[in-house]
Write a protein that holds these residues in place. Structure first.
Motif, PDB file in Angstrom:
ATOM      1  N   ILE A  92      -3.320 -15.710 -36.048  1.00 41.56           N
ATOM      2  CA  ILE A  92      -4.399 -16.075 -37.129  1.00 41.56           C
ATOM      3  C   ILE A  92      -3.530 -17.189 -37.856  1.00 41.56           C
ATOM      4  O   ILE A  92      -2.390 -17.204 -38.253  1.00 41.56           O
ATOM      5  N   TRP A  93      -4.469 -18.198 -38.415  1.00 43.38           N
ATOM      6  CA  TRP A  93      -3.859 -19.376 -38.784  1.00 43.38           C
ATOM      7  C   TRP A  93      -3.364 -19.012 -40.238  1.00 43.38           C
ATOM      8  O   TRP A  93      -2.327 -19.699 -40.684  1.00 43.38           O
ATOM      9  N   GLN A  94      -3.857 -18.102 -41.055  1.00 47.67           N
ATOM     10  CA  GLN A  94      -3.632 -17.834 -42.445  1.00 47.67           C
ATOM     11  C   GLN A  94      -2.208 -17.549 -42.491  1.00 47.67           C
ATOM     12  O   GLN A  94      -1.421 -17.779 -43.252  1.00 47.67           O
ATOM     13  N   PHE A  95      -1.935 -16.523 -41.564  1.00 47.93           N
ATOM     14  CA  PHE A  95      -0.863 -15.799 -41.392  1.00 47.93           C
ATOM     15  C   PHE A  95       0.239 -16.922 -41.171  1.00 47.93           C
ATOM     16  O   PHE A  95       1.508 -17.009 -41.647  1.00 47.93           O
TER      17      PHE A  95
ATOM     18  N   LEU B 160       0.317 -20.205 -41.740  1.00 48.50           N
ATOM     19  CA  LEU B 160       0.120 -21.111 -42.587  1.00 48.50           C
ATOM     20  C   LEU B 160       1.088 -20.264 -43.846  1.00 48.50           C
ATOM     21  O   LEU B 160       2.308 -21.239 -44.370  1.00 48.50           O
ATOM     22  N   ILE B 161       1.300 -19.326 -44.157  1.00 47.20           N
ATOM     23  CA  ILE B 161       1.915 -18.452 -45.122  1.00 47.20           C
ATOM     24  C   ILE B 161       3.348 -18.497 -44.656  1.00 47.20           C
ATOM     25  O   ILE B 161       4.160 -18.738 -45.402  1.00 47.20           O
TER      26      ILE B 161
END
Lengths: 275, 81
Positions: free
Chosen positions: B2-5, B7-8
């Motif tokens: 998951i790219w959001q994960f 990135l965080i």
């Protein structure tokens, strides 16, 4: 000077990032590593070593020399900490004793000391006084389970993530936790300095000894298949057992080195009063 | 993935790394370095390198933080650098 440092850091950081542009993409099937090297291990490691966890098979069998010298590096780290930090223990300026029933602290000047096995008095550190019943009791309960988990990690490295390094570190951390929550002398009472040094060497000796045993059985160094007649199993299972032996060696060495570094570091090499 | 994960976690790694070298309190720097190791461990786990993640969690976040704290305990807490 500081600006020059920042410029150099950014220059070399930029060069490194620029260098990674030439790398194959993450998980690229056409990368050289995934074309020749990985398929060999993926297809053959279970068949040749009967170890389901490929990482363990590569680490301790196919690339056994690497791991042997990694263990030697950890051993020399412990040894160099010992040689750099260890000093002769001098009698401290004053010793502090806590009277357990009342909580009064006695300060006894240089040279004087109370008898060791006193039930009413407890020796405490001069700079940091750990005395918290809840923390002590909780850690006493936790430590056996941490150690059991460490043994599980070492023994189960064939099937799941883990192995000698991780298990050894967790085992050493259990001893460090004991030394932190009680005091350093209690920790050293459990795992003394001499035993620690013997265990450091013993771990490396087990690893190198298994390798040398293969050499004596008319095979290559660290070729565990040669152990088959000694263990009474077929060569494939012998490789699996050989991996377990060297993992145990690594675990012992890492556990002892972690505790040795901690005791020398926190007591400035005096092995008496510490964190 | 998951790219959001991702990135965080990645931005937290960078923040922890920069904070660990810029903070004046050495004990704080040791703790920040532990946090950095833990974020790296999560990143390894996300990428599927579970063995490396395990090593990072036990060595990087666990024992090395303790060794740093033991070393800070024997020096001054504040750095002049």
């Amino acid at each position: 000077m500081k600006t020059a440092g920042v410029i150099i850091v950014f220059l070399f950081g930029g060069l490194l990032v620029y260098g990674t542009l030439d790398f194959p993409d993450w998980g690229d099937p056409d990368a050289p590593a995934s074309r020749h090297v990985s398929p060999r291990y993926i297809e053959k490691s279970l068949e040749e070593t009967s170890v389901p966890n490929m990482v363990t098979a590569v680490l301790a069998d196919f690339r056994g020399f690497d791991t042997l010298f990694e263990t030697v590096v950890i051993f020399s780290a412990g040894l160099s900490c010992f040689f750099l930090l260890r000093t002769k223990r001098k009698a401290p300026e004053a010793r502090f004793y806590r009277h357990l029933p009342t909580g009064i602290v006695l300060r006894i000047e240089k040279g004087g000391r109370l008898p060791e096995g006193s039930v009413e008095f407890e020796r405490i550190d001069s700079i940091w006084v750990p005395h918290d019943l809840i923390i002590r009791a909780t850690c006493r309960l936790l430590i056996p389970f941490i150690q059991l988990f460490a043994l599980y990690v070492i023994a189960h490295g064939h099937h799941s993530p883990g192995g000698g390094f991780q298990g050894g570190v967790i085992f050493g951390a259990a001893f460090i936790l004991y030394a932190v929550t009680h005091d350093l002398r209690d920790g050293l009472h459990r795992l003394g300095e001499k035993i620690t040094i013997v265990l450091c060497s013993l771990g490396v000796f087990i690893y190198a000894g298994v390798g040398a045993l293969c050499l004596f059985l008319e095979s290559n160094f660290l070729d565990y298949a040669a152990l088959a007649p000694v263990l009474g199993v077929d060569p494939v299972t012998a490789r699996s057992h050989g991996i377990l032996f060297v993992e145990i060696g690594v675990g012992i060495a890492v556990m002892a080195v972690m505790f040795a570094i901690y005791t020398n570091l926190s007591s400035v090499g005096k092995q008496d009063e510490g964190l | 993935m998951i790219w959001q994960f991702d990135l965080i976690i990645l931005s937290l790694v960078v923040i922890c790394a920069v904070a660990a070298i810029s903070v004046k309190d050495l004990l704080g720097a040791a703790i920040l370095f532990g946090a950095y190791s833990f974020m790296m461990c999560l990143l390894w786990a996300v990428m599927g390198a579970v063995d490396v993640a395990f090593t990072e969690a036990s060595v990087g976040a666990g024992v090395s933080t303790v060794l740093f704290v033991a070393a800070v305990f024997r020096t001054t807490r504040r750095t002049t650098d």
